[in-house]
Design a protein around this motif. Structure first.
Motif, PDB file in Angstrom:
ATOM      1  N   ASP A   6      36.569  54.482  35.983  1.00  0.00           N
ATOM      2  CA  ASP A   6      35.877  55.499  36.777  1.00  0.00           C
ATOM      3  C   ASP A   6      34.479  55.034  37.176  1.00  0.00           C
ATOM      4  O   ASP A   6      34.007  55.333  38.276  1.00  0.00           O
ATOM      5  N   MET A   7      33.794  54.334  36.265  1.00  0.00           N
ATOM      6  CA  MET A   7      32.460  53.819  36.574  1.00  0.00           C
ATOM      7  C   MET A   7      32.525  52.829  37.741  1.00  0.00           C
ATOM      8  O   MET A   7      31.736  52.926  38.700  1.00  0.00           O
ATOM      9  N   VAL A   8      33.461  51.894  37.664  1.00  0.00           N
ATOM     10  CA  VAL A   8      33.592  50.896  38.723  1.00  0.00           C
ATOM     11  C   VAL A   8      33.942  51.565  40.052  1.00  0.00           C
ATOM     12  O   VAL A   8      33.345  51.268  41.101  1.00  0.00           O
ATOM     13  N   ASN A   9      34.886  52.492  40.016  1.00  0.00           N
ATOM     14  CA  ASN A   9      35.302  53.183  41.242  1.00  0.00           C
ATOM     15  C   ASN A   9      34.183  54.039  41.824  1.00  0.00           C
ATOM     16  O   ASN A   9      34.093  54.220  43.043  1.00  0.00           O
ATOM     17  N   PHE A  10      33.335  54.568  40.936  1.00  0.00           N
ATOM     18  CA  PHE A  10      32.220  55.386  41.408  1.00  0.00           C
ATOM     19  C   PHE A  10      31.293  54.546  42.288  1.00  0.00           C
ATOM     20  O   PHE A  10      30.929  54.958  43.399  1.00  0.00           O
ATOM     21  N   TRP A  11      30.898  53.370  41.813  1.00  0.00           N
ATOM     22  CA  TRP A  11      29.977  52.538  42.581  1.00  0.00           C
ATOM     23  C   TRP A  11      30.668  51.930  43.799  1.00  0.00           C
ATOM     24  O   TRP A  11      30.056  51.798  44.877  1.00  0.00           O
ATOM     25  N   ARG A  12      31.933  51.594  43.655  1.00  0.00           N
ATOM     26  CA  ARG A  12      32.692  51.060  44.786  1.00  0.00           C
ATOM     27  C   ARG A  12      32.777  52.097  45.912  1.00  0.00           C
ATOM     28  O   ARG A  12      32.588  51.779  47.091  1.00  0.00           O
ATOM     29  N   SER A  13      33.018  53.347  45.521  1.00  0.00           N
ATOM     30  CA  SER A  13      33.098  54.429  46.501  1.00  0.00           C
ATOM     31  C   SER A  13      31.735  54.720  47.120  1.00  0.00           C
ATOM     32  O   SER A  13      31.619  54.940  48.332  1.00  0.00           O
ATOM     33  N   HIS A  14      30.691  54.728  46.280  1.00  0.00           N
ATOM     34  CA  HIS A  14      29.352  55.004  46.793  1.00  0.00           C
ATOM     35  C   HIS A  14      28.954  53.996  47.865  1.00  0.00           C
ATOM     36  O   HIS A  14      28.352  54.365  48.886  1.00  0.00           O
ATOM     37  N   ASP A  15      29.287  52.722  47.634  1.00  0.00           N
ATOM     38  CA  ASP A  15      28.908  51.660  48.576  1.00  0.00           C
ATOM     39  C   ASP A  15      29.896  51.511  49.722  1.00  0.00           C
ATOM     40  O   ASP A  15      29.665  50.713  50.635  1.00  0.00           O
ATOM     41  N   GLN A  16      31.012  52.258  49.662  1.00  0.00           N
ATOM     42  CA  GLN A  16      32.052  52.214  50.700  1.00  0.00           C
ATOM     43  C   GLN A  16      32.533  50.778  50.941  1.00  0.00           C
ATOM     44  O   GLN A  16      32.604  50.290  52.075  1.00  0.00           O
ATOM     45  N   CYS A  17      32.856  50.121  49.830  1.00  0.00           N
ATOM     46  CA  CYS A  17      33.331  48.735  49.906  1.00  0.00           C
ATOM     47  C   CYS A  17      34.723  48.693  50.530  1.00  0.00           C
ATOM     48  O   CYS A  17      35.584  49.517  50.220  1.00  0.00           O
ATOM     49  N   THR A  18      34.952  47.724  51.407  1.00  0.00           N
ATOM     50  CA  THR A  18      36.209  47.677  52.157  1.00  0.00           C
ATOM     51  C   THR A  18      37.161  46.584  51.702  1.00  0.00           C
ATOM     52  O   THR A  18      38.322  46.566  52.105  1.00  0.00           O
ATOM     53  N   SER A  19      36.694  45.656  50.868  1.00  0.00           N
ATOM     54  CA  SER A  19      37.589  44.582  50.437  1.00  0.00           C
ATOM     55  C   SER A  19      37.383  44.289  48.959  1.00  0.00           C
ATOM     56  O   SER A  19      36.336  44.605  48.383  1.00  0.00           O
ATOM     57  N   SER A  20      38.405  43.696  48.361  1.00  0.00           N
ATOM     58  CA  SER A  20      38.306  43.374  46.933  1.00  0.00           C
ATOM     59  C   SER A  20      39.014  42.060  46.660  1.00  0.00           C
ATOM     60  O   SER A  20      39.917  41.647  47.392  1.00  0.00           O
ATOM     61  N   HIS A  21      38.564  41.431  45.589  1.00  0.00           N
ATOM     62  CA  HIS A  21      39.180  40.182  45.151  1.00  0.00           C
ATOM     63  C   HIS A  21      39.271  40.222  43.634  1.00  0.00           C
ATOM     64  O   HIS A  21      38.287  40.521  42.962  1.00  0.00           O
ATOM     65  N   LYS A  22      40.440  39.962  43.111  1.00  0.00           N
ATOM     66  CA  LYS A  22      40.621  39.996  41.663  1.00  0.00           C
ATOM     67  C   LYS A  22      41.162  38.657  41.185  1.00  0.00           C
ATOM     68  O   LYS A  22      42.006  38.042  41.829  1.00  0.00           O
ATOM     69  N   SER A  23      40.644  38.222  40.037  1.00  0.00           N
ATOM     70  CA  SER A  23      41.101  36.956  39.473  1.00  0.00           C
ATOM     71  C   SER A  23      40.983  37.014  37.961  1.00  0.00           C
ATOM     72  O   SER A  23      40.358  37.917  37.402  1.00  0.00           O
ATOM     73  N   SER A  24      41.580  36.049  37.304  1.00  0.00           N
ATOM     74  CA  SER A  24      41.505  35.947  35.857  1.00  0.00           C
ATOM     75  C   SER A  24      41.093  34.535  35.474  1.00  0.00           C
ATOM     76  O   SER A  24      41.614  33.557  36.031  1.00  0.00           O
TER      77      SER A  24
END
Length: 313
Positions: A227-245
């Motif tokens: 929820d914390m991550v999604n809160f800031w992602r939503s606030h900034d209206q981010c349009t793309s993401s990249h995930k890696s391990s």
């Protein structure tokens, strides 16, 4: 007549008392505004500041590369409960990094080794206001690049960092919380008017700041890490993401959110099976040191690399 003279004497005494109190008040205010700074040198320094009626202390480090003619970036590092500015400097090793990269590090001390996010009638201070006052105070003492002031913190210090992102986005260019999260109580009122660049590092097995969050009715409850991550992602209206391990004996799952308003970014690093610790930091717990050695993640370097990408306009 006697009554008249007694009354006049009473008036004089009352005026004297009030004048004394006003002078004392003026003296206190002057004291709060004017603490003669010690000579600032390269290396270790200690400072004091009166704020909200309290004497506050902080430790700060000036890198050997400091040139007083050129403003330098400044990084705040906030300790966790029962810590101090000096102790978190030892854990994070930011001083060594400051020497290498050329920035100033400030480690404030919480009152009774704790941070308070809001003042109350019991005499608690608002540490968000304290940090704001400290920034103004430091600008008078040191040649700081006002566009490159950053905040990071561990545990409760990470929670304070989240609060600063909500309330001081006009003074701080980037934020990084380690083993922290956003308070449930603060979330509805967290409405910064500018985009926020936020980096978060959390262990999935943290027993102090639970990855799945707290019961929202609990005092001091924190939202889940998702929820914390999604809160800031939503606030900034981010349009793309990249995930890696990153695979080693232990795994770090990295989520980077870009295409956000105002060139802001949201980064999250999840340390799989990681606990309540500063990745890559020093510890008196040998099991943490062994975990760190196998992990291969240096939180301080990651945070500085993130901060360098952002500045206030």
């Amino acid at each position: 007549m006697n009554i008249y003279y007694k009354y006049r004497n009473f008036q004089k005494i009352l005026i004297f008392i009030l004048t004394t109190l006003l002078l004392a008040c003026d003296s206190t205010q002057a004291k709060e505004k004017n603490i003669a700074p010690r000579k600032i040198v390269k290396g270790d320094n200690y400072g004091k500041l009166y704020d909200q009626g309290k004497l506050r202390t902080y430790y700060f480090y000036i890198p050997k590369s400091d040139n007083k003619k050129h403003p330098m970036p400044l990084v705040f590092v906030f300790h966790g409960d029962n810590g101090s500015g000096r102790s978190i400097s030892n854990v994070t090793r930011f001083n060594k990094l400051a020497n290498q990269k050329g920035f100033i590090v400030v480690y404030p001390d919480g009152i009774d080794q704790k941070w308070s996010l809001r003042g109350n009638a019991k005499g608690k201070v608002d540490d968000v206001l304290f940090v704001s006052a400290l920034i103004d105070h430091l600008k008078q003492q040191i040649n700081i690049d006002s566009h490159k002031i950053y905040a990071s913190g561990f545990s409760r210090g990470g929670i304070l960092t989240q609060a600063l992102a909500c309330k001081l986005p006009n003074k701080i260019a980037g934020f990084a919380s380690v083993a922290g999260s956003l308070p449930v109580r603060l979330k509805p009122n967290c409405q910064p008017q500018t985009p926020i660049s936020m980096l978060m590092i959390n262990g999935t097995s943290d027993r102090d700041v639970l990855y799945e969050g707290d019961d929202h009715t609990q005092r001091g409850a924190l939202v889940s890490i998702r929820d914390m991550v999604n809160f800031w992602r939503s606030h900034d209206q981010c349009t793309s993401s990249h995930k890696s391990s990153q695979f080693s004996e232990h795994k770090v799952k990295t989520s980077l959110y870009t295409g956000c308003n105002g060139n802001s970014e949201v980064w999250h690093l999840a340390v799989v099976n990681g606990g309540h610790f500063w990745p890559g930091g020093a510890s008196t717990d040998e099991s943490v040191n062994r975990f760190n050695a196998k992990l291969g993640l240096n939180a301080s370097e990651t945070i500085w690399n993130f901060f360098q990408r952002h500045s206030l306009s």
